[in-house]
Write a protein that holds these residues in place. Structure first.
Motif, PDB file in Angstrom:
ATOM      1  N   ALA A  15       0.831  -1.204   0.000  1.00  0.00           N
ATOM      2  CA  ALA A  15       0.000   0.000   0.000  1.00  0.00           C
ATOM      3  C   ALA A  15       0.868   1.256   0.000  1.00  0.00           C
ATOM      4  O   ALA A  15       0.552   2.241  -0.683  1.00  0.00           O
ATOM      5  CB  ALA A  15      -0.928  -0.006   1.222  1.00  0.00           C
ATOM      6  N   VAL A  16       1.969   1.212   0.738  1.00  0.00           N
ATOM      7  CA  VAL A  16       2.874   2.363   0.786  1.00  0.00           C
ATOM      8  C   VAL A  16       3.451   2.643  -0.598  1.00  0.00           C
ATOM      9  O   VAL A  16       3.523   3.796  -1.050  1.00  0.00           O
ATOM     10  CB  VAL A  16       4.007   2.123   1.795  1.00  0.00           C
ATOM     11  N   GLY A  17       3.853   1.579  -1.296  1.00  0.00           N
ATOM     12  CA  GLY A  17       4.402   1.742  -2.633  1.00  0.00           C
ATOM     13  C   GLY A  17       3.405   2.333  -3.604  1.00  0.00           C
ATOM     14  O   GLY A  17       3.742   3.194  -4.431  1.00  0.00           O
ATOM     15  N   MET A  95      -7.628  -2.790  -2.098  1.00  0.00           N
ATOM     16  CA  MET A  95      -6.970  -3.174  -0.850  1.00  0.00           C
ATOM     17  C   MET A  95      -7.734  -2.651   0.360  1.00  0.00           C
ATOM     18  O   MET A  95      -7.891  -3.358   1.367  1.00  0.00           O
ATOM     19  CB  MET A  95      -5.542  -2.638  -0.831  1.00  0.00           C
ATOM     20  N   ASN A  96      -8.225  -1.418   0.267  1.00  0.00           N
ATOM     21  CA  ASN A  96      -8.977  -0.832   1.376  1.00  0.00           C
ATOM     22  C   ASN A  96     -10.298  -1.564   1.605  1.00  0.00           C
ATOM     23  O   ASN A  96     -10.727  -1.752   2.746  1.00  0.00           O
ATOM     24  CB  ASN A  96      -9.241   0.647   1.111  1.00  0.00           C
ATOM     25  N   ARG A  97     -10.934  -1.988   0.526  1.00  0.00           N
ATOM     26  CA  ARG A  97     -12.197  -2.718   0.670  1.00  0.00           C
ATOM     27  C   ARG A  97     -11.984  -4.077   1.316  1.00  0.00           C
ATOM     28  O   ARG A  97     -12.789  -4.519   2.135  1.00  0.00           O
ATOM     29  CB  ARG A  97     -12.854  -2.890  -0.697  1.00  0.00           C
ATOM     30  N   ARG A  98     -10.889  -4.748   0.948  1.00  0.00           N
ATOM     31  CA  ARG A  98     -10.603  -6.049   1.562  1.00  0.00           C
ATOM     32  C   ARG A  98     -10.235  -5.897   3.032  1.00  0.00           C
ATOM     33  O   ARG A  98     -10.555  -6.748   3.856  1.00  0.00           O
ATOM     34  CB  ARG A  98      -9.470  -6.750   0.806  1.00  0.00           C
ATOM     35  N   ALA A  99      -9.559  -4.791   3.365  1.00  0.00           N
ATOM     36  CA  ALA A  99      -9.150  -4.564   4.748  1.00  0.00           C
ATOM     37  C   ALA A  99     -10.306  -4.103   5.619  1.00  0.00           C
ATOM     38  O   ALA A  99     -10.280  -4.285   6.831  1.00  0.00           O
ATOM     39  CB  ALA A  99      -8.026  -3.530   4.797  1.00  0.00           C
ATOM     40  N   ARG A 100     -11.342  -3.503   4.998  1.00  0.00           N
ATOM     41  CA  ARG A 100     -12.473  -2.989   5.757  1.00  0.00           C
ATOM     42  C   ARG A 100     -13.766  -3.390   5.057  1.00  0.00           C
ATOM     43  O   ARG A 100     -14.428  -2.597   4.401  1.00  0.00           O
ATOM     44  CB  ARG A 100     -12.391  -1.463   5.861  1.00  0.00           C
ATOM     45  N   PRO A 101     -14.157  -4.670   5.199  1.00  0.00           N
ATOM     46  CA  PRO A 101     -15.364  -5.148   4.520  1.00  0.00           C
ATOM     47  C   PRO A 101     -16.649  -4.543   5.061  1.00  0.00           C
ATOM     48  O   PRO A 101     -17.662  -4.513   4.369  1.00  0.00           O
ATOM     49  CB  PRO A 101     -15.325  -6.661   4.759  1.00  0.00           C
ATOM     50  N   SER A 186      -3.608  14.918  -0.530  1.00  0.00           N
ATOM     51  CA  SER A 186      -3.286  13.523  -0.250  1.00  0.00           C
ATOM     52  C   SER A 186      -1.836  13.189  -0.572  1.00  0.00           C
ATOM     53  O   SER A 186      -1.186  12.440   0.157  1.00  0.00           O
ATOM     54  CB  SER A 186      -4.210  12.594  -1.056  1.00  0.00           C
ATOM     55  N   LEU A 187      -1.324  13.725  -1.689  1.00  0.00           N
ATOM     56  CA  LEU A 187       0.034  13.347  -2.080  1.00  0.00           C
ATOM     57  C   LEU A 187       1.074  13.866  -1.086  1.00  0.00           C
ATOM     58  O   LEU A 187       2.091  13.213  -0.848  1.00  0.00           O
ATOM     59  CB  LEU A 187       0.342  13.807  -3.498  1.00  0.00           C
ATOM     60  N   PHE A 188       0.823  15.040  -0.488  1.00  0.00           N
ATOM     61  CA  PHE A 188       1.757  15.539   0.516  1.00  0.00           C
ATOM     62  C   PHE A 188       1.808  14.610   1.720  1.00  0.00           C
ATOM     63  O   PHE A 188       2.863  14.380   2.308  1.00  0.00           O
ATOM     64  CB  PHE A 188       1.362  16.948   0.949  1.00  0.00           C
ATOM     65  N   GLN A 189       0.651  14.085   2.080  1.00  0.00           N
ATOM     66  CA  GLN A 189       0.599  13.150   3.196  1.00  0.00           C
ATOM     67  C   GLN A 189       1.318  11.854   2.839  1.00  0.00           C
ATOM     68  O   GLN A 189       2.049  11.287   3.652  1.00  0.00           O
ATOM     69  CB  GLN A 189      -0.857  12.860   3.569  1.00  0.00           C
ATOM     70  N   SER A 190       1.118  11.375   1.576  1.00  0.00           N
ATOM     71  CA  SER A 190       1.765  10.143   1.136  1.00  0.00           C
ATOM     72  C   SER A 190       3.283  10.281   1.116  1.00  0.00           C
ATOM     73  O   SER A 190       4.008   9.333   1.431  1.00  0.00           O
ATOM     74  CB  SER A 190       1.272   9.761  -0.263  1.00  0.00           C
ATOM     75  N   MET A 191       3.768  11.454   0.765  1.00  0.00           N
ATOM     76  CA  MET A 191       5.213  11.682   0.693  1.00  0.00           C
ATOM     77  C   MET A 191       5.809  12.055   2.053  1.00  0.00           C
ATOM     78  O   MET A 191       7.021  12.214   2.185  1.00  0.00           O
ATOM     79  CB  MET A 191       5.516  12.800  -0.309  1.00  0.00           C
ATOM     80  N   GLY A 192       4.959  12.219   3.055  1.00  0.00           N
ATOM     81  CA  GLY A 192       5.439  12.570   4.385  1.00  0.00           C
ATOM     82  C   GLY A 192       5.760  14.035   4.547  1.00  0.00           C
ATOM     83  O   GLY A 192       6.535  14.412   5.425  1.00  0.00           O
ATOM     84  N   TRP A 193       5.168  14.859   3.688  1.00  0.00           N
ATOM     85  CA  TRP A 193       5.394  16.311   3.761  1.00  0.00           C
ATOM     86  C   TRP A 193       4.244  16.937   4.527  1.00  0.00           C
ATOM     87  O   TRP A 193       3.141  17.107   3.995  1.00  0.00           O
ATOM     88  CB  TRP A 193       5.478  16.910   2.362  1.00  0.00           C
ATOM     89  N   TYR A 194       4.474  17.263   5.758  1.00  0.00           N
ATOM     90  CA  TYR A 194       3.425  17.810   6.609  1.00  0.00           C
ATOM     91  C   TYR A 194       3.672  19.291   6.876  1.00  0.00           C
ATOM     92  O   TYR A 194       4.793  19.777   6.828  1.00  0.00           O
ATOM     93  CB  TYR A 194       3.367  17.046   7.933  1.00  0.00           C
ATOM     94  N   GLY A 195       2.602  19.993   7.146  1.00  0.00           N
ATOM     95  CA  GLY A 195       2.719  21.410   7.454  1.00  0.00           C
ATOM     96  C   GLY A 195       1.390  22.113   7.238  1.00  0.00           C
ATOM     97  O   GLY A 195       0.520  21.639   6.493  1.00  0.00           O
ATOM     98  N   THR A 196       1.235  23.231   7.894  1.00  0.00           N
ATOM     99  CA  THR A 196      -0.019  23.985   7.773  1.00  0.00           C
ATOM    100  C   THR A 196      -0.194  24.577   6.381  1.00  0.00           C
ATOM    101  O   THR A 196      -1.294  24.995   6.019  1.00  0.00           O
ATOM    102  CB  THR A 196      -0.048  25.123   8.812  1.00  0.00           C
ATOM    103  N   TRP A 197       0.891  24.602   5.581  1.00  0.00           N
ATOM    104  CA  TRP A 197       0.844  25.181   4.242  1.00  0.00           C
ATOM    105  C   TRP A 197       0.149  24.276   3.234  1.00  0.00           C
ATOM    106  O   TRP A 197      -0.201  24.720   2.140  1.00  0.00           O
ATOM    107  CB  TRP A 197       2.269  25.456   3.751  1.00  0.00           C
ATOM    108  N   ARG A 198      -0.044  22.991   3.580  1.00  0.00           N
ATOM    109  CA  ARG A 198      -0.584  22.039   2.605  1.00  0.00           C
ATOM    110  C   ARG A 198      -1.960  22.452   2.104  1.00  0.00           C
ATOM    111  O   ARG A 198      -2.235  22.398   0.907  1.00  0.00           O
ATOM    112  CB  ARG A 198      -0.680  20.637   3.228  1.00  0.00           C
ATOM    113  N   ARG A 199      -2.820  22.849   3.008  1.00  0.00           N
ATOM    114  CA  ARG A 199      -4.181  23.228   2.617  1.00  0.00           C
ATOM    115  C   ARG A 199      -4.156  24.470   1.729  1.00  0.00           C
ATOM    116  O   ARG A 199      -4.852  24.527   0.705  1.00  0.00           O
ATOM    117  CB  ARG A 199      -5.031  23.483   3.862  1.00  0.00           C
ATOM    118  N   SER A 200      -3.360  25.456   2.113  1.00  0.00           N
ATOM    119  CA  SER A 200      -3.278  26.690   1.326  1.00  0.00           C
ATOM    120  C   SER A 200      -2.744  26.420  -0.073  1.00  0.00           C
ATOM    121  O   SER A 200      -3.251  26.958  -1.068  1.00  0.00           O
ATOM    122  CB  SER A 200      -2.389  27.722   2.033  1.00  0.00           C
TER     123      SER A 200
END
Length: 226
Positions: A15-17, A95-101, A186-200
């Protein structure tokens, strides 16, 4: 030691990949839609400016490369990014559907899931259909009865003078804006880039692309360019 050595799954099999694949392909596609919109702003400088820009895209890379080779190379990269993006999104959904039926029981959680995943899925489908129409309309001229090969400015005017087509472009770009906003977030979260600037950034990026793209059909419909 056992003779049989178990193989580790590839990164993309996880899933990470897949999230990384979606993020990287999403970045490529975001860069393209922004540059595509900026290039098309030359329509406001007249036919000569826009057509010269279109011709430059065909010539870029010369004389090191034959005419249009670099352009086709970029097209293949974009096509690969689209394929990877769609495949990774579909695989993650499965994958998400199988993990959370069991579906969400909390109304609040269900609303959040509906907004984050179901909206992205449908706006993604709309964007894909829009891209296909866009190619048929302004690249190949299949759906544009007044299409003239090489005259990008004329073709754009001829297309957007048809009110249903112009309205479709506006609505499709609104769907693109929703997809870009949630995709950037979503992509910032996937790449591990966090910050209050993401929404803006997500809001600003989506707004710039949508306003630029929507301005073209509206400019033709209201006679700003003709």
């Amino acid at each position: 030691m056992s003779a049989a050595v178990s193989k580790r799954p590839s990164l993309y099999a996880t899933a990470v990949g897949k999230k990384y694949a979606m993020a990287v392909s999403g970045l490529i596609l975001m860069g393209y839609v922004l540059l595509h919109m900026i290039g098309n702003l030359k329509v406001y400088f007249g036919a000569e400016s826009l057509n010269a820009y279109a011709e430059w895209l065909r010539e870029i890379g010369e004389p090191a490369l034959p005419r249009e080779w670099l352009l086709w190379g970029m097209r293949f990269v974009l096509l690969a990014a689209v394929f990877i993006h769609i495949h990774a999104a579909y695989a993650l959904t499965m994958m998400n559907r199988r993990a959370r039926p069991v579906k969400y029981e909390s109304k609040r959680d269900f609303v959040a899931a509906d907004f984050a995943s179901r909206t992205m899925r449908w706006t993604g489908i709309i964007v894909v259909l829009f891209v296909i129409w866009h190619l048929l309309d302004l690249t190949w001229g299949t759906t544009n009865p007044d299409f003239v090969k090489g005259d990008v400015y004329r073709n754009l005017i001829a297309s957007f003078e048809r009110a249903p087509v112009a309205i479709f472009y506006v609505l499709a770009n609104m769907a693109l804006g929703v997809h870009l906003y949630h995709g950037a977030w979503s992509l910032f979260q996937s790449m591990g880039w966090y910050g209050t600037w993401r929404r803006s950034f997500a809001i600003g990026f989506a707004a710039i692309v949508v306003m630029g793209n929507v301005s073209f059909p509206l400019a033709v419909m209201f006679g700003v360019i003709n």
